[in-house]
Design a protein around this motif. Structure first.
Motif, PDB file in Angstrom:
ATOM      1  N   ALA A   1       0.835  -1.204   0.000  1.00 11.58           N
ATOM      2  CA  ALA A   1       0.000   0.000   0.000  1.00 11.58           C
ATOM      3  C   ALA A   1       0.868   1.253   0.000  1.00 11.58           C
ATOM      4  CB  ALA A   1      -0.926  -0.010   1.223  1.00 11.58           C
ATOM      5  N   LEU A   2       1.921   1.191   0.791  1.00 14.95           N
ATOM      6  CA  LEU A   2       2.843   2.317   0.871  1.00 14.95           C
ATOM      7  C   LEU A   2       3.421   2.626  -0.506  1.00 14.95           C
ATOM      8  CD1 LEU A   2       3.522   3.725   3.514  1.00 14.95           C
ATOM      9  CD2 LEU A   2       5.615   2.369   3.636  1.00 14.95           C
ATOM     10  N   ARG A   3       3.857   1.585  -1.163  1.00 19.17           N
ATOM     11  CA  ARG A   3       4.440   1.742  -2.481  1.00 19.17           C
ATOM     12  C   ARG A   3       3.419   2.292  -3.477  1.00 19.17           C
ATOM     13  NH1 ARG A   3       8.814   1.959  -1.612  1.00 19.17           N
ATOM     14  NH2 ARG A   3       9.855  -0.044  -1.567  1.00 19.17           N
ATOM     15  N   ALA A   4       2.203   1.843  -3.329  1.00 23.50           N
ATOM     16  CA  ALA A   4       1.166   2.288  -4.261  1.00 23.50           C
ATOM     17  C   ALA A   4       0.893   3.776  -4.107  1.00 23.50           C
ATOM     18  CB  ALA A   4      -0.121   1.501  -4.027  1.00 23.50           C
TER      19      ALA A   4
ATOM     20  N   GLN B   1      -7.591   3.150  -4.565  1.00 24.09           N
ATOM     21  CA  GLN B   1      -8.464   1.976  -4.533  1.00 24.09           C
ATOM     22  C   GLN B   1      -7.648   0.707  -4.331  1.00 24.09           C
ATOM     23  OE1 GLN B   1     -11.831   1.656  -4.461  1.00 24.09           O
ATOM     24  NE2 GLN B   1     -11.667   3.860  -4.130  1.00 24.09           N
ATOM     25  N   LEU B   2      -6.517   0.676  -4.971  1.00 27.84           N
ATOM     26  CA  LEU B   2      -5.636  -0.482  -4.821  1.00 27.84           C
ATOM     27  C   LEU B   2      -5.174  -0.607  -3.369  1.00 27.84           C
ATOM     28  CD1 LEU B   2      -2.767  -1.438  -7.250  1.00 27.84           C
ATOM     29  CD2 LEU B   2      -2.433  -1.463  -4.798  1.00 27.84           C
ATOM     30  N   ALA B   3      -4.748   0.493  -2.811  1.00 26.77           N
ATOM     31  CA  ALA B   3      -4.251   0.469  -1.434  1.00 26.77           C
ATOM     32  C   ALA B   3      -5.355   0.044  -0.471  1.00 26.77           C
ATOM     33  CB  ALA B   3      -3.716   1.853  -1.054  1.00 26.77           C
ATOM     34  N   LEU B   4      -6.526   0.558  -0.731  1.00 30.54           N
ATOM     35  CA  LEU B   4      -7.667   0.214   0.108  1.00 30.54           C
ATOM     36  C   LEU B   4      -7.907  -1.289   0.080  1.00 30.54           C
ATOM     37  CD1 LEU B   4      -9.367   2.305   1.588  1.00 30.54           C
ATOM     38  CD2 LEU B   4     -11.016   2.222  -0.257  1.00 30.54           C
ATOM     39  N   ARG B   5      -7.897  -1.830  -1.104  1.00 33.19           N
ATOM     40  CA  ARG B   5      -8.134  -3.262  -1.267  1.00 33.19           C
ATOM     41  C   ARG B   5      -7.031  -4.078  -0.598  1.00 33.19           C
ATOM     42  NH1 ARG B   5     -12.456  -3.413  -2.140  1.00 33.19           N
ATOM     43  NH2 ARG B   5     -13.002  -3.277  -4.338  1.00 33.19           N
ATOM     44  N   ALA B   6      -5.833  -3.566  -0.665  1.00 37.41           N
ATOM     45  CA  ALA B   6      -4.710  -4.299  -0.072  1.00 37.41           C
ATOM     46  C   ALA B   6      -4.841  -4.376   1.440  1.00 37.41           C
ATOM     47  CB  ALA B   6      -3.394  -3.630  -0.448  1.00 37.41           C
ATOM     48  N   LEU B   7      -5.379  -3.314   2.005  1.00 41.09           N
ATOM     49  CA  LEU B   7      -5.413  -3.258   3.470  1.00 41.09           C
ATOM     50  C   LEU B   7      -6.645  -3.906   4.065  1.00 41.09           C
ATOM     51  CD1 LEU B   7      -4.211   0.414   3.919  1.00 41.09           C
ATOM     52  CD2 LEU B   7      -2.917  -1.684   4.340  1.00 41.09           C
ATOM     53  N   GLU B   8      -7.675  -4.062   3.265  1.00 37.94           N
ATOM     54  CA  GLU B   8      -8.970  -4.330   3.867  1.00 37.94           C
ATOM     55  C   GLU B   8      -9.102  -5.677   4.551  1.00 37.94           C
ATOM     56  OE1 GLU B   8     -11.955  -3.986   0.920  1.00 37.94           O
ATOM     57  OE2 GLU B   8     -11.452  -5.883  -0.017  1.00 37.94           O
ATOM     58  N   SER B   9      -8.311  -6.646   4.142  1.00 37.83           N
ATOM     59  CA  SER B   9      -8.521  -7.935   4.801  1.00 37.83           C
ATOM     60  C   SER B   9      -7.215  -8.587   5.220  1.00 37.83           C
ATOM     61  CB  SER B   9      -9.290  -8.873   3.876  1.00 37.83           C
ATOM     62  OG  SER B   9      -8.492  -9.170   2.754  1.00 37.83           O
ATOM     63  N   ARG B  10      -6.197  -7.783   5.310  1.00 38.00           N
ATOM     64  CA  ARG B  10      -4.916  -8.380   5.655  1.00 38.00           C
ATOM     65  C   ARG B  10      -4.260  -7.679   6.830  1.00 38.00           C
ATOM     66  NH1 ARG B  10      -5.321  -8.592  -0.100  1.00 38.00           N
ATOM     67  NH2 ARG B  10      -5.231 -10.733  -0.804  1.00 38.00           N
ATOM     68  N   ARG B  11      -3.408  -8.413   7.460  1.00 42.61           N
ATOM     69  CA  ARG B  11      -2.806  -7.914   8.694  1.00 42.61           C
ATOM     70  C   ARG B  11      -1.627  -6.994   8.426  1.00 42.61           C
ATOM     71  NH1 ARG B  11      -5.101 -10.359  12.626  1.00 42.61           N
ATOM     72  NH2 ARG B  11      -6.482 -12.023  11.948  1.00 42.61           N
ATOM     73  N   SER B  12      -1.581  -5.960   9.202  1.00 41.80           N
ATOM     74  CA  SER B  12      -0.438  -5.074   9.148  1.00 41.80           C
ATOM     75  C   SER B  12      -0.022  -4.784  10.579  1.00 41.80           C
ATOM     76  CB  SER B  12      -0.803  -3.760   8.453  1.00 41.80           C
ATOM     77  OG  SER B  12      -1.380  -4.027   7.183  1.00 41.80           O
ATOM     78  N   SER B  13       1.226  -4.444  10.767  1.00 40.10           N
ATOM     79  CA  SER B  13       1.700  -4.129  12.111  1.00 40.10           C
ATOM     80  C   SER B  13       1.359  -2.681  12.430  1.00 40.10           C
ATOM     81  CB  SER B  13       3.210  -4.330  12.191  1.00 40.10           C
ATOM     82  OG  SER B  13       3.858  -3.322  11.444  1.00 40.10           O
ATOM     83  N   ARG B  14       1.395  -2.366  13.714  1.00 47.21           N
ATOM     84  CA  ARG B  14       1.140  -0.984  14.124  1.00 47.21           C
ATOM     85  C   ARG B  14       2.141  -0.040  13.488  1.00 47.21           C
ATOM     86  NH1 ARG B  14      -2.504  -0.982  18.131  1.00 47.21           N
ATOM     87  NH2 ARG B  14      -2.775  -2.949  19.253  1.00 47.21           N
ATOM     88  N   GLU B  15       3.338  -0.523  13.398  1.00 47.28           N
ATOM     89  CA  GLU B  15       4.373   0.335  12.815  1.00 47.28           C
ATOM     90  C   GLU B  15       4.053   0.652  11.361  1.00 47.28           C
ATOM     91  OE1 GLU B  15       9.206   0.255  12.058  1.00 47.28           O
ATOM     92  OE2 GLU B  15       8.187  -1.455  12.969  1.00 47.28           O
TER      93      GLU B  15
END
Lengths: 140, 140
Positions: A93-96, B91-105
């Motif tokens: 996402a960051l890259r995007a 939209q791409l970034a949104l889709r990437a984040l919507e169902s996957r885990r990311s760290s707080r950092e």
DNA sequence: TAGTGTCAACGAAGATCTTCGTAGATCGTC
DNA sequence: GACGATCTACGAAGATCTTCGTTGACACTA
């Protein structure tokens, strides 16, 4: 295996079907240009793969997309995430975002998404299900 | 045309080169498994395409990645963005984040990125409206 | 020096993707 | 009923991708 990943040409066709709804070979062909039988062949192959279904009631068959745009986006993105980003959605996402334009509205959406993701981190909603597949969608 | 988009296998090899630095065919082969000559062939093809360079000083040639990981990520992402997201990075970034885990950092990084993007929207960067960009434009 | 191992080079096979030509069936029209 | 337009089905060609076997050069060593 649920559904194969659409090839570039297949994705073009799916995009037509998503935008215009069920369509004949001719309609797809007119949207995309190129040879008529090229799209006939592609749609036949896609039907075999399960990417589309078709209705043969009329002489000109009607094709319908099987996976939603959302599902395909998730699938392709998961693929790229694994292959090029070491499985990190956030890095992707960051890259995007880093060099491309987004509207204020989209940025607001993204902030909301980050809020949601962070909230869900605290509420243990499920196990460590890090499958790259498209997961179940929360029906609205 | 700058550099071709690496194929899946080529991307595997590039990832080894990015992580381990310049390497011989044997080193790549040992990292990835499979037949030795498979990687020899792939690296030869990649050299033709310009994706790697090689040093032939020793008997075992040394291969180096030409594009950076960053560049390839940007390229692949741009491709997918065009093909599956109508060109919308958000939209791409949104889709990437919507169902996957990311760290707080990572989430913090993303917020910072959003801040930056938004700041750059407001600051017209220079007095001149040098919008040599793709957005709204009256046709010539 | 004969044997063993490593190397690059080459060719080729199999898989997939994309494109299109041709054949045969069907429909509408004169 | 013949003609032309439209449709599906089929096959095949060309391109790319991936894999691997073989060959010949080179090096180490017993």
């Amino acid at each position: 295996m649920p559904l194969p990943k659409p090839t570039p040409s297949e994705l073009d066709i799916l995009r037509v079907l998503w935008r215009h709804g069920p369509a004949t070979v001719r309609a797809v062909h007119e949207q995309l240009g190129g040879g008529y039988t090229t799209y006939l062949k592609l749609l036949q192959i896609m039907a075999e793969k399960g990417l589309v279904t078709r209705t043969e009631a009329d002489r000109a068959h009607i094709y319908r997309a099987v996976p939603s745009e959302h599902e395909v986006q998730t699938s392709l993105l998961g693929d790229l995430m694994q292959r090029a980003f070491g499985g990190s959605a956030a890095q992707l996402a960051l890259r995007a975002l880093e060099s491309r334009r987004s509207s204020r509205e989209e940025i607001a959406q993204l902030r909301a998404m980050l809020d949601r993701v962070e909230r869900e981190m605290e509420a243990p909603a499920g196990g460590l299900d890090t499958t790259a597949d498209q997961s179940k969608e929360k029906k609205a």
